[in-house]
Write a protein that holds these residues in place. Structure first.
Motif, PDB file in Angstrom:
ATOM      1  N   SER A  63     -27.407 -36.361  25.768  1.00  0.00           N
ATOM      2  CA  SER A  63     -26.272 -37.278  25.617  1.00  0.00           C
ATOM      3  C   SER A  63     -25.024 -36.764  26.324  1.00  0.00           C
ATOM      4  CB  SER A  63     -25.933 -37.469  24.132  1.00  0.00           C
ATOM      5  OG  SER A  63     -26.987 -38.021  23.405  1.00  0.00           O
ATOM      6  N   GLY A 104     -26.628 -33.374  21.625  1.00  0.00           N
ATOM      7  CA  GLY A 104     -26.932 -34.784  21.467  1.00  0.00           C
ATOM      8  C   GLY A 104     -28.089 -35.175  22.366  1.00  0.00           C
ATOM      9  N   ILE A 106     -30.658 -38.787  23.570  1.00  0.00           N
ATOM     10  CA  ILE A 106     -30.906 -40.228  23.556  1.00  0.00           C
ATOM     11  C   ILE A 106     -32.410 -40.451  23.629  1.00  0.00           C
ATOM     12  CG2 ILE A 106     -30.368 -42.442  24.639  1.00  0.00           C
ATOM     13  CD1 ILE A 106     -28.146 -40.877  26.222  1.00  0.00           C
ATOM     14  N   HIS A 111     -28.922 -42.766  19.932  1.00  0.00           N
ATOM     15  CA  HIS A 111     -28.365 -41.415  19.978  1.00  0.00           C
ATOM     16  C   HIS A 111     -28.551 -40.655  18.665  1.00  0.00           C
ATOM     17  CE1 HIS A 111     -25.856 -41.634  23.738  1.00  0.00           C
ATOM     18  NE2 HIS A 111     -26.114 -42.918  23.550  1.00  0.00           N
ATOM     19  N   ASP A 113     -26.873 -36.778  17.125  1.00  0.00           N
ATOM     20  CA  ASP A 113     -25.796 -35.828  17.416  1.00  0.00           C
ATOM     21  C   ASP A 113     -25.669 -34.879  16.228  1.00  0.00           C
ATOM     22  OD1 ASP A 113     -23.516 -34.597  18.430  1.00  0.00           O
ATOM     23  OD2 ASP A 113     -22.184 -36.309  18.084  1.00  0.00           O
ATOM     24  N   MET A 183     -22.852 -42.749  21.821  1.00  0.00           N
ATOM     25  CA  MET A 183     -22.685 -41.512  21.059  1.00  0.00           C
ATOM     26  C   MET A 183     -21.444 -41.571  20.172  1.00  0.00           C
ATOM     27  SD  MET A 183     -22.708 -37.566  22.343  1.00  0.00           S
ATOM     28  CE  MET A 183     -21.501 -37.832  23.638  1.00  0.00           C
TER      29      MET A 183
END
Length: 273
Positions: A63, A104, A106, A111, A113, A183
């Motif tokens: 991310s 992070g 994807i 997403h 995190d 995010m």
């Protein structure tokens, strides 16, 4: 005179939450790999390489890499660095350091995190307590993320726990956030404040909660690199984060390998099934 509307919070379907769980598991497993890789003599760029390889090998996309020009897969913040430290081959970890690793990923457009602060070798009892207080405050915040609560109930739970443990500096101006197809989404979730404000939490909402706690002052300084945020007095900081989904049965922590059951049991709270 027009009343200002609060930004809408993205609501996910059960299927979309499962996709976020896939992204969250990848983040959680990457952080476990990084935790095991931390040792004196390794550079923050070495850790970044480990993270990117693991995320891509398991079908994800980092991310952070390229986000507003950020060059790393992880944020690697050492000692007095609070957040957004840029991985650097010249920054080598030493015994007694602490490193916040924020990661992070994807998966299929969704997403995850999360962040941990990891000791390097042997750290002082004062630092160990700082890490414990910060991580426990995170779980108090997550536990407050139940359907029907208000957003700042999480903020208040974090602050209340930290204040009960000593004169720590709770970082202001940085905090948690909504998360999903992006995010960083609305709303911003501060780590301090009165309860009972902000959106009412509903099943299908997903948030990242992330307390940042300093040994000294709450004051911060952003370095000339435009990213790294450090403590105003040079004392050390800790940072922990998880992504969770609001469910009818309680918070479901998407980036925790066990979805939060162990920690919620410690707090006497039933996590989502």
């Amino acid at each position: 005179m027009f009343k200002r509307r609060r930004p809408a919070v993205q609501i996910k379907t059960a299927e979309q939450v499962e996709l976020m769980r896939a992204a969250g598991l990848l983040v959680g497993r990457t952080l476990e790999l990084l935790r095991a890789s931390v040792r004196p003599g390794i550079s923050t760029l070495d850790l970044d390489t480990v993270a990117e390889q693991h995320i891509r090998d398991h079908g994800g996309v980092p991310s952070f890499k390229g986000y507003h020009g950020f060059t790393g897969t992880i944020c690697a913040s050492v000692n007095e660095e609070i957040v957004h430290g840029i991985p650097n081959g010249g920054k080598v970890l030493r015994d007694g350091d602490v490193i916040s690793i924020d990661c992070g990923a994807i998966v299929e457009g969704w997403h995850g995190d999360a962040a941990v602060t990891v000791p390097v070798g042997e750290i002082t009892p004062e630092l160990r307590t700082l890490l414990d207080v910060t991580e426990t405050s995170l779980w108090h915040g997550l536990a407050a993320g139940r359907a029907g609560a208000r957003m700042t109930d999480m903020s208040h739970a974090i602050e209340t726990y930290v204040r009960s443990q000593g004169p720590y500096g709770i970082v202001e101006g940085y905090g948690g956030h909504g998360i999903g197809t992006e995010m960083h989404m609305d709303p911003l979730i501060p780590n301090h404040g009165a309860p009972g404000h902000g959106p009412v939490l509903e099943p299908g909402m997903c948030f990242a909660v992330e307390p940042m706690v300093n040994l000294g002052t709450k004051d911060t300084v952003e370095l000339d690199d435009g990213w790294t945020v450090v403590t105003g007095d040079g004392r050390y900081s800790a940072h922990f984060e998880h992504t969770f989904a609001v469910t009818p049965d309680g918070p479901r922590v998407l980036t925790a390998l066990d979805e939060g059951r162990e920690w919620f049991a410690k707090l006497g709270i039933t996590a989502s099934a």
